[in-house]
Motif scaffolding. Structure first.
Motif, short mmCIF file in Angstrom:
data_model
loop_
_atom_site.label_atom_id
_atom_site.label_comp_id
_atom_site.label_asym_id
_atom_site.label_seq_id
_atom_site.Cartn_x
_atom_site.Cartn_y
_atom_site.Cartn_z
N SER A 78 0.94 -1.19 -0.01
CA SER A 78 -0.20 -0.05 0.03
C SER A 78 0.93 1.35 -0.02
O SER A 78 0.56 2.23 -0.71
N ASP A 104 -4.60 -13.28 -5.64
CA ASP A 104 -6.01 -12.42 -5.75
C ASP A 104 -6.05 -11.72 -4.46
O ASP A 104 -6.69 -10.45 -4.59
N GLU A 105 -5.39 -11.73 -3.39
CA GLU A 105 -5.02 -10.87 -2.35
C GLU A 105 -4.33 -9.70 -2.39
O GLU A 105 -4.88 -8.43 -2.29
N VAL A 107 -4.10 -8.45 -5.70
CA VAL A 107 -5.18 -7.72 -6.36
C VAL A 107 -6.03 -6.65 -5.61
O VAL A 107 -6.42 -5.52 -5.82
N GLU A 108 -6.52 -7.39 -4.42
CA GLU A 108 -7.51 -6.70 -3.80
C GLU A 108 -6.84 -5.48 -2.92
O GLU A 108 -7.52 -4.45 -2.66
N VAL A 109 -5.34 -5.70 -2.74
CA VAL A 109 -4.76 -4.73 -1.95
C VAL A 109 -4.41 -3.38 -3.10
O VAL A 109 -4.67 -2.27 -2.49
N LEU A 111 -6.64 -2.99 -5.63
CA LEU A 111 -7.88 -2.39 -5.61
C LEU A 111 -8.29 -1.26 -4.50
O LEU A 111 -8.83 -0.06 -4.73
N GLN A 112 -7.93 -1.68 -3.19
CA GLN A 112 -7.91 -0.71 -2.21
C GLN A 112 -7.28 0.37 -2.28
O GLN A 112 -7.77 1.57 -1.89
#
Length: 140
Positions: A78, A104-105, A107-109, A111-112
């Motif tokens: 991040s 996938d996790e 990718v979520e980071v 996106l966040q």
């Protein structure tokens, strides 16, 4: 919510012990080959910096008990996205996978981070992470 107790400045570890612990963690997170390349590239001008990051970043911060390595990787990814540190971001995508995050996790980071660091920063992060994550998925 529980918090990690702060380590006193005199926690009993010598600079040498911090360096040794930092080098162990640095190698576990980034890989022997990465660390060996960094050490091989050390010059008289960068020797103090290599010592600093090994003792302080890896030996002091990454060894704290308050967060596991997965959580630390999320925080680092991040931060790298928000600050636009592209080379460090790629290195830490590899590290995050080594620390147990799934593609996938990650990718979520990203996106966040789009919401809090900006869409252009996330767009760059996706471009940089895509080949690394694709390769990781090929090995699943």
């Amino acid at each position: 919510m529980t918090t990690s107790p702060p380590r006193p400045a005199g926690d009993g570890r010598s600079d040498g012990e911090r360096y040794d612990q930092g080098m162990r963690v640095r190698r576990e997170v980034l890989s022997d080959s990465h660390v060996d390349r960094a050490i091989a590239g050390t010059t008289p001008s960068t020797a103090d910096f290599q010592d600093l990051i090994t003792r302080y970043a890896w030996g002091e911060i990454w060894t704290r008990p308050g967060l596991d390595r997965r959580s630390r990787s999320i925080a680092v990814l991040s931060s790298m996205i928000a600050l636009g540190h592209e080379e460090e971001f790629e290195m830490h995508v590899h590290a995050a996978l080594r620390n147990g995050l799934t593609p996938d996790e990650i990718v979520e980071v990203i996106l966040q981070s789009a919401i809090y660091a900006g869409v252009p920063a996330a767009n760059t992060a996706f471009r940089l992470a895509r080949p690394i994550l694709d390769q990781a998925r090929d090995f699943d």
